[in-house]
Design an enzyme around this catalytic site. Structure first.
Site, PDB file in Angstrom:
ATOM      1  N   ALA A  25       0.799  -1.223   0.000  1.00 35.94           N
ATOM      2  CA  ALA A  25       0.000   0.000   0.000  1.00 35.94           C
ATOM      3  C   ALA A  25       0.834   1.277   0.000  1.00 35.94           C
ATOM      4  CB  ALA A  25      -0.935   0.000   1.210  1.00 35.94           C
ATOM      5  N   THR A  29       0.063   5.332  -1.646  1.00 36.94           N
ATOM      6  CA  THR A  29      -0.478   6.442  -0.858  1.00 36.94           C
ATOM      7  C   THR A  29      -0.087   7.792  -1.477  1.00 36.94           C
ATOM      8  OG1 THR A  29       1.377   6.126   0.658  1.00 36.94           O
ATOM      9  CG2 THR A  29      -0.753   5.282   1.365  1.00 36.94           C
ATOM     10  N   GLN A 104       0.661  -6.293  -3.764  1.00 36.81           N
ATOM     11  CA  GLN A 104      -0.488  -6.529  -2.885  1.00 36.81           C
ATOM     12  C   GLN A 104      -1.598  -5.529  -3.211  1.00 36.81           C
ATOM     13  OE1 GLN A 104       2.428  -6.273   0.586  1.00 36.81           O
ATOM     14  NE2 GLN A 104       0.853  -7.576   1.473  1.00 36.81           N
ATOM     15  N   HIS A 124      -3.595  -9.884  -4.690  1.00 37.26           N
ATOM     16  CA  HIS A 124      -4.898  -9.592  -4.082  1.00 37.26           C
ATOM     17  C   HIS A 124      -5.941  -9.177  -5.118  1.00 37.26           C
ATOM     18  CE1 HIS A 124      -2.782  -8.852   0.064  1.00 37.26           C
ATOM     19  NE2 HIS A 124      -2.897 -10.131  -0.234  1.00 37.26           N
ATOM     20  N   CYS A 132     -17.782 -13.127 -11.470  1.00 39.76           N
ATOM     21  CA  CYS A 132     -19.013 -13.766 -10.998  1.00 39.76           C
ATOM     22  C   CYS A 132     -18.652 -14.834  -9.971  1.00 39.76           C
ATOM     23  CB  CYS A 132     -19.758 -14.385 -12.170  1.00 39.76           C
ATOM     24  SG  CYS A 132     -21.178 -15.369 -11.642  1.00 39.76           S
ATOM     25  N   SER A 199       4.182  -3.515   4.971  1.00 36.63           N
ATOM     26  CA  SER A 199       4.538  -3.752   6.369  1.00 36.63           C
ATOM     27  C   SER A 199       5.049  -5.171   6.571  1.00 36.63           C
ATOM     28  CB  SER A 199       3.321  -3.515   7.260  1.00 36.63           C
ATOM     29  OG  SER A 199       2.281  -4.412   6.893  1.00 36.63           O
ATOM     30  N   ASN A 223      10.666   0.959   3.367  1.00 33.94           N
ATOM     31  CA  ASN A 223       9.412   1.201   4.091  1.00 33.94           C
ATOM     32  C   ASN A 223       9.667   2.240   5.184  1.00 33.94           C
ATOM     33  OD1 ASN A 223       6.614   0.269   4.138  1.00 33.94           O
ATOM     34  ND2 ASN A 223       7.023  -0.367   6.235  1.00 33.94           N
ATOM     35  N   ILE A 241       9.301   6.573  -0.519  1.00 35.25           N
ATOM     36  CA  ILE A 241       9.454   5.688  -1.674  1.00 35.25           C
ATOM     37  C   ILE A 241       9.760   6.463  -2.953  1.00 35.25           C
ATOM     38  CG2 ILE A 241       8.173   4.081  -3.160  1.00 35.25           C
ATOM     39  CD1 ILE A 241       6.669   3.247  -0.523  1.00 35.25           C
TER      40      ILE A 241
HETATM   41 ZN    ZN Z   1     -21.948 -16.038 -13.717  1.00 36.82          ZN
END
Ligand code: ZN
Length: 253
Positions: A25, A29, A104, A124, A132, A199, A223, A241
């Site tokens: 993330a 940001t 991510q 993710h 669907c 993190s 980080n 970053i």
């Molecule tokens: Zn479907």
């Protein structure tokens, strides 16, 4: 050992030919993507909002689904563009030194910056597509949001009538095994593993660092806050970053 980007860079980094990158993330940001888990995060301030991205609530409650579509609509209306961090990773690919870019993030900003989609593993998922839950059919988020705007509060799958959801991994939902396998391969097969803006507390992403180190890769962590893997890392950079990545990933002289 920690803090600024070293000048000159260590040889193992400037000469690295196969770099696997993991982004979280923190790289988004600067582009205005809201923080969700932090002290002032969306979910911290409104725990109810977390239900919008939790599979059991989503499946059980039409009102949660209605609110989730409105959240996607509101997010889509934000002026969100890639930043210097994303651009530096495009540069790394152009140098021919990017093995794989694992993210991510679900915002699609790496591809928007110019990273080759085939080289990006979205562990993710992505907000730019919907899936669907019944038949797995994938369509674009834009199409779904057009249906919401036209008056369908919870649009159904046009193939099978099943429930549609953003193609993101909700809490309680399985990761895509093929994507995870590719991420594991990329971590186990690189000279340098670079973790940016994460993190390193959420698995399986965090475990990729150990895996890379066990297979002999050098580990770099960028980080602002300490991570559980700072001790494993060969280099820890706490600079922002957007200013750290360009010199860190400068083309070899
Ligand atoms: Zn479907």
């Amino acid at each position: 050992m920690t803090g600024a980007v070293p000048d000159p860079l260590p040889d193992w980094l400037s000469a690295a030919a196969r770099i696997t990158v993991l982004t979280g993330a923190g790289i988004s940001t600067d582009s205005g993507i809201p923080d969700y888990r932090g002290p002032n995060g969306v979910w911290t301030r409104d725990p109810d909002a977390e239900k919008l991205v939790t599979l059991s609530y989503y499946v059980a409650d039409p009102d949660i689904r209605r609110r989730a579509w409105l959240m996607r609509r509101d997010m889509g209306a934000l002026d969100i563009r890639p930043n210097a961090g994303h651009d530096a990773l495009v540069g790394l690919e152009r140098q021919g030194r990017l093995r794989t870019l694992i993210t991510q993030n679900v915002d699609g900003l790496h591809q928007a910056a110019g990273s080759t989609p085939e080289r990006v593993l979205e562990i993710h998922g992505t907000v730019h597509e919907v899936e669907c839950l019944g038949c797995g059919d994938r369509t674009s988020m834009d199409d779904a949001l057009a249906r919401v705007a036209a008056g369908e509060p919870d649009p159904a799958c046009l193939v099978c009538g099943g429930m549609l959801k953003s193609a993101t991994i909700s809490f309680g939902q399985m990761l895509d095994p093929a994507v995870i396998e590719a991420a594991v391969d990329a971590a186990a097969d690189c000279d340098v593993f670079l973790a940016v803006g994460t993190s390193l507390t959420v698995h399986p992403a965090a475990g990729l660092v150990d895996l890379a180190a066990r297979h002999g890769a050098r580990v770099v962590v960028v980080n602002a806050e300490p991570t559980p893997y700072d001790d494993v890392a060969d280099l820890v950079v706490t600079e922002p970053i957007g200013t750290a990545l360009p010199p860190l990933l400068a083309a070899p002289a």
